[in-house]
Design a protein around this motif. Structure first.
Motif, PDB file in Angstrom:
ATOM      1  N   GLU A 144       0.867  -1.172   0.000  1.00  0.00           N
ATOM      2  CA  GLU A 144       0.000   0.000   0.000  1.00  0.00           C
ATOM      3  C   GLU A 144       0.913   1.233   0.000  1.00  0.00           C
ATOM      4  O   GLU A 144       1.888   1.286   0.747  1.00  0.00           O
ATOM      5  CB  GLU A 144      -0.848  -0.049   1.282  1.00  0.00           C
ATOM      6  CG  GLU A 144      -1.860   1.037   1.433  1.00  0.00           C
ATOM      7  CD  GLU A 144      -3.117   0.783   0.590  1.00  0.00           C
ATOM      8  OE1 GLU A 144      -3.506  -0.393   0.445  1.00  0.00           O
ATOM      9  OE2 GLU A 144      -3.666   1.772   0.091  1.00  0.00           O
ATOM     10  N   ILE A 145       0.622   2.191  -0.858  1.00  0.00           N
ATOM     11  CA  ILE A 145       1.448   3.407  -0.912  1.00  0.00           C
ATOM     12  C   ILE A 145       0.597   4.596  -0.478  1.00  0.00           C
ATOM     13  O   ILE A 145      -0.490   4.818  -1.024  1.00  0.00           O
ATOM     14  CB  ILE A 145       1.981   3.637  -2.346  1.00  0.00           C
ATOM     15  CG1 ILE A 145       2.798   2.420  -2.808  1.00  0.00           C
ATOM     16  CG2 ILE A 145       2.835   4.910  -2.405  1.00  0.00           C
ATOM     17  CD1 ILE A 145       3.110   2.434  -4.293  1.00  0.00           C
ATOM     18  N   VAL A 146       1.094   5.320   0.513  1.00  0.00           N
ATOM     19  CA  VAL A 146       0.333   6.455   1.048  1.00  0.00           C
ATOM     20  C   VAL A 146       1.226   7.686   1.089  1.00  0.00           C
ATOM     21  O   VAL A 146       2.399   7.596   1.463  1.00  0.00           O
ATOM     22  CB  VAL A 146      -0.174   6.142   2.484  1.00  0.00           C
ATOM     23  CG1 VAL A 146      -0.952   7.310   3.044  1.00  0.00           C
ATOM     24  CG2 VAL A 146      -1.040   4.897   2.495  1.00  0.00           C
ATOM     25  N   LYS A 147       0.682   8.823   0.679  1.00  0.00           N
ATOM     26  CA  LYS A 147       1.450  10.073   0.720  1.00  0.00           C
ATOM     27  C   LYS A 147       1.010  10.886   1.930  1.00  0.00           C
ATOM     28  O   LYS A 147      -0.184  11.037   2.160  1.00  0.00           O
ATOM     29  CB  LYS A 147       1.177  10.883  -0.552  1.00  0.00           C
ATOM     30  CG  LYS A 147       1.514  10.137  -1.816  1.00  0.00           C
ATOM     31  CD  LYS A 147       0.774  10.753  -3.008  1.00  0.00           C
ATOM     32  CE  LYS A 147       0.875   9.828  -4.213  1.00  0.00           C
ATOM     33  NZ  LYS A 147       0.009  10.287  -5.321  1.00  0.00           N
ATOM     34  N   ILE A 148       1.982  11.382   2.684  1.00  0.00           N
ATOM     35  CA  ILE A 148       1.615  12.216   3.829  1.00  0.00           C
ATOM     36  C   ILE A 148       2.481  13.476   3.906  1.00  0.00           C
ATOM     37  O   ILE A 148       3.582  13.531   3.355  1.00  0.00           O
ATOM     38  CB  ILE A 148       1.736  11.475   5.192  1.00  0.00           C
ATOM     39  CG1 ILE A 148       3.185  11.080   5.491  1.00  0.00           C
ATOM     40  CG2 ILE A 148       0.835  10.262   5.259  1.00  0.00           C
ATOM     41  CD1 ILE A 148       3.404  10.631   6.932  1.00  0.00           C
ATOM     42  N   SER A 149       1.933  14.471   4.559  1.00  0.00           N
ATOM     43  CA  SER A 149       2.682  15.676   4.896  1.00  0.00           C
ATOM     44  C   SER A 149       2.353  15.989   6.337  1.00  0.00           C
ATOM     45  O   SER A 149       1.258  15.693   6.798  1.00  0.00           O
ATOM     46  CB  SER A 149       2.233  16.846   4.026  1.00  0.00           C
ATOM     47  OG  SER A 149       2.421  16.526   2.677  1.00  0.00           O
ATOM     48  N   LYS A 150       3.309  16.573   7.007  1.00  0.00           N
ATOM     49  CA  LYS A 150       3.137  16.814   8.437  1.00  0.00           C
ATOM     50  C   LYS A 150       1.867  17.632   8.731  1.00  0.00           C
ATOM     51  O   LYS A 150       1.148  17.338   9.663  1.00  0.00           O
ATOM     52  CB  LYS A 150       4.367  17.541   8.973  1.00  0.00           C
ATOM     53  CG  LYS A 150       4.393  17.580  10.473  1.00  0.00           C
ATOM     54  CD  LYS A 150       5.688  18.135  10.986  1.00  0.00           C
ATOM     55  CE  LYS A 150       5.675  18.095  12.513  1.00  0.00           C
ATOM     56  NZ  LYS A 150       6.937  18.567  13.054  1.00  0.00           N
ATOM     57  N   ASN A 151       1.640  18.634   7.915  1.00  0.00           N
ATOM     58  CA  ASN A 151       0.547  19.540   8.236  1.00  0.00           C
ATOM     59  C   ASN A 151      -0.705  19.347   7.390  1.00  0.00           C
ATOM     60  O   ASN A 151      -1.604  20.163   7.425  1.00  0.00           O
ATOM     61  CB  ASN A 151       1.038  20.991   8.146  1.00  0.00           C
ATOM     62  CG  ASN A 151       2.185  21.224   9.102  1.00  0.00           C
ATOM     63  OD1 ASN A 151       2.094  20.874  10.284  1.00  0.00           O
ATOM     64  ND2 ASN A 151       3.286  21.756   8.597  1.00  0.00           N
ATOM     65  N   MET A 152      -0.710  18.260   6.608  1.00  0.00           N
ATOM     66  CA  MET A 152      -1.904  17.962   5.810  1.00  0.00           C
ATOM     67  C   MET A 152      -2.351  16.550   6.121  1.00  0.00           C
ATOM     68  O   MET A 152      -1.611  15.610   5.873  1.00  0.00           O
ATOM     69  CB  MET A 152      -1.583  18.058   4.322  1.00  0.00           C
ATOM     70  CG  MET A 152      -1.763  19.443   3.749  1.00  0.00           C
ATOM     71  SD  MET A 152      -1.701  19.380   1.953  1.00  0.00           S
ATOM     72  CE  MET A 152      -0.021  18.845   1.651  1.00  0.00           C
ATOM     73  N   PRO A 153      -3.544  16.379   6.667  1.00  0.00           N
ATOM     74  CA  PRO A 153      -4.000  15.019   6.941  1.00  0.00           C
ATOM     75  C   PRO A 153      -4.095  14.235   5.631  1.00  0.00           C
ATOM     76  O   PRO A 153      -4.522  14.773   4.611  1.00  0.00           O
ATOM     77  CB  PRO A 153      -5.385  15.220   7.554  1.00  0.00           C
ATOM     78  CG  PRO A 153      -5.635  16.674   7.641  1.00  0.00           C
ATOM     79  CD  PRO A 153      -4.550  17.413   6.942  1.00  0.00           C
ATOM     80  N   SER A 154      -3.649  12.981   5.634  1.00  0.00           N
ATOM     81  CA  SER A 154      -3.614  12.212   4.383  1.00  0.00           C
ATOM     82  C   SER A 154      -4.980  11.654   4.037  1.00  0.00           C
ATOM     83  O   SER A 154      -5.256  11.329   2.896  1.00  0.00           O
ATOM     84  CB  SER A 154      -2.635  11.053   4.510  1.00  0.00           C
ATOM     85  OG  SER A 154      -3.210  10.033   5.300  1.00  0.00           O
ATOM     86  N   GLY A 155      -5.855  11.535   5.032  1.00  0.00           N
ATOM     87  CA  GLY A 155      -7.159  10.944   4.772  1.00  0.00           C
ATOM     88  C   GLY A 155      -7.111   9.425   4.774  1.00  0.00           C
ATOM     89  O   GLY A 155      -8.141   8.771   4.729  1.00  0.00           O
ATOM     90  N   PHE A 156      -5.899   8.866   4.836  1.00  0.00           N
ATOM     91  CA  PHE A 156      -5.775   7.401   4.848  1.00  0.00           C
ATOM     92  C   PHE A 156      -6.088   6.877   6.246  1.00  0.00           C
ATOM     93  O   PHE A 156      -5.634   7.439   7.246  1.00  0.00           O
ATOM     94  CB  PHE A 156      -4.360   6.995   4.423  1.00  0.00           C
ATOM     95  CG  PHE A 156      -4.176   5.506   4.302  1.00  0.00           C
ATOM     96  CD1 PHE A 156      -4.646   4.826   3.191  1.00  0.00           C
ATOM     97  CD2 PHE A 156      -3.533   4.783   5.306  1.00  0.00           C
ATOM     98  CE1 PHE A 156      -4.476   3.449   3.069  1.00  0.00           C
ATOM     99  CE2 PHE A 156      -3.365   3.406   5.195  1.00  0.00           C
ATOM    100  CZ  PHE A 156      -3.841   2.742   4.068  1.00  0.00           C
ATOM    101  N   ASP A 157      -6.836   5.780   6.285  1.00  0.00           N
ATOM    102  CA  ASP A 157      -7.240   5.206   7.567  1.00  0.00           C
ATOM    103  C   ASP A 157      -6.189   4.185   8.029  1.00  0.00           C
ATOM    104  O   ASP A 157      -6.313   2.993   7.756  1.00  0.00           O
ATOM    105  CB  ASP A 157      -8.618   4.547   7.395  1.00  0.00           C
ATOM    106  CG  ASP A 157      -9.090   3.859   8.667  1.00  0.00           C
ATOM    107  OD1 ASP A 157      -8.478   4.063   9.739  1.00  0.00           O
ATOM    108  OD2 ASP A 157     -10.072   3.091   8.582  1.00  0.00           O
ATOM    109  N   PHE A 158      -5.144   4.679   8.704  1.00  0.00           N
ATOM    110  CA  PHE A 158      -4.054   3.794   9.149  1.00  0.00           C
ATOM    111  C   PHE A 158      -4.563   2.756  10.142  1.00  0.00           C
ATOM    112  O   PHE A 158      -4.215   1.583  10.056  1.00  0.00           O
ATOM    113  CB  PHE A 158      -2.916   4.608   9.774  1.00  0.00           C
ATOM    114  CG  PHE A 158      -2.183   5.449   8.777  1.00  0.00           C
ATOM    115  CD1 PHE A 158      -1.308   4.865   7.870  1.00  0.00           C
ATOM    116  CD2 PHE A 158      -2.370   6.822   8.728  1.00  0.00           C
ATOM    117  CE1 PHE A 158      -0.639   5.632   6.931  1.00  0.00           C
ATOM    118  CE2 PHE A 158      -1.703   7.598   7.798  1.00  0.00           C
ATOM    119  CZ  PHE A 158      -0.838   7.002   6.895  1.00  0.00           C
ATOM    120  N   ALA A 159      -5.398   3.207  11.074  1.00  0.00           N
ATOM    121  CA  ALA A 159      -5.921   2.280  12.087  1.00  0.00           C
ATOM    122  C   ALA A 159      -6.665   1.144  11.407  1.00  0.00           C
ATOM    123  O   ALA A 159      -6.483  -0.034  11.746  1.00  0.00           O
ATOM    124  CB  ALA A 159      -6.831   3.030  13.046  1.00  0.00           C
ATOM    125  N   GLY A 160      -7.486   1.476  10.412  1.00  0.00           N
ATOM    126  CA  GLY A 160      -8.250   0.469   9.673  1.00  0.00           C
ATOM    127  C   GLY A 160      -7.331  -0.475   8.915  1.00  0.00           C
ATOM    128  O   GLY A 160      -7.542  -1.696   8.908  1.00  0.00           O
TER     129      GLY A 160
END
Ligand code: MG
Ligand code: ZN
Length: 223
Positions: free
Chosen positions: A199-215
């Motif tokens: 799974e590839i997810v893009k993140i930035s410190k100050n922008m929520p990625s919207g990806f459900d990591f817990a899920g």
């Protein structure tokens, strides 16, 4: 440099194999123990400064910090441990001094000394390094690689082994991609060649990625 004769080479190979087998049996024992306690163990790897601690901070916005335990692997200092404790995350420090990766024995000792009442996740922040934490069992149920845009888009091509076994690859500092000429298409295509399933997810410190990591973690845990 002294050349090893065939017999010496064989001896060394056998010794290396024994060390690896011993490490793996300790690691298997750790994952079994953690599973018994209902704790899912996530090994976080990546270069120094890639954003491994920041990743844990971001995830702790989605998971109750009280359900998270962390093992921090660092040569020296407890800077990252203190960062996480500010968020109410129980954190255990391992200082490896000259050691450039965590091994199963270090993790087992830490796990044995920790309390897991109410914890569902153990994040292990490995020593910042793209080389030797790769392909090592330390008791994890899942591998995550954090790879920042500022390190350049050639990282999967140069360090394929660490990317190969990861279930989750996080492209961090994504908001900086344009500033550092991060070549996303070539990065993604190299990555797909090495590991098509991650799974590839893009993140930035100050922008929520919207990806459900817990899920995502929960789904793999229940498999
Ligand atoms: Mg860190
Ligand atoms: Zn190492």
């Amino acid at each position: 440099m002294k050349m090893l004769n065939e017999q010496e080479t064989q001896k060394r190979l056998e010794l290396n194999k024994k060390v690896r087998e011993l490490n793996d049996s300790v690691a298997n024992e750790t994952s079994r123990l953690l599973s018994e306690k209902g704790v899912f163990c996530i090994n976080i790897m990546g270069s120094p400064g890639a954003g491994k601690t920041t990743f844990i901070e971001l995830v702790s916005r989605q998971i109750n910090p009280k359900q998270i335990a962390v093992i921090q692997g660092d040569l020296e200092s407890d800077v990252d441990k203190k960062r996480l404790e500010k968020l109410g995350i129980d954190s255990h420090q391992i200082n490896t001094h000259t050691g450039c990766h965590l091994n199963a024995e270090m993790v087992k000792l830490a796990v044995d000394s920790m309390e897991f009442g109410g914890k569902k996740f153990l994040f292990i922040e490995n020593v910042g390094n793209l080389v030797c934490p790769a392909n090592k069992k330390i008791g994890q149920h899942l591998n995550v690689v954090i790879s920042s845009t500022t390190e350049g888009s050639d990282k999967p091509k140069k360090y394929p082994i660490i990317f190969r076994d990861a279930e989750l690859i996080v492209i961090s500092k994504y908001d900086l991609a344009g500033h550092v000429d991060f070549d996303e298409p070539s990065y993604i295509s190299d990555l797909k060649n090495i590991n098509a399933k991650a799974e590839i997810v893009k993140i930035s410190k100050n922008m929520p990625s919207g990806f459900d990591f817990a899920g995502f973690f929960g789904e793999i845990r229940n498999k």
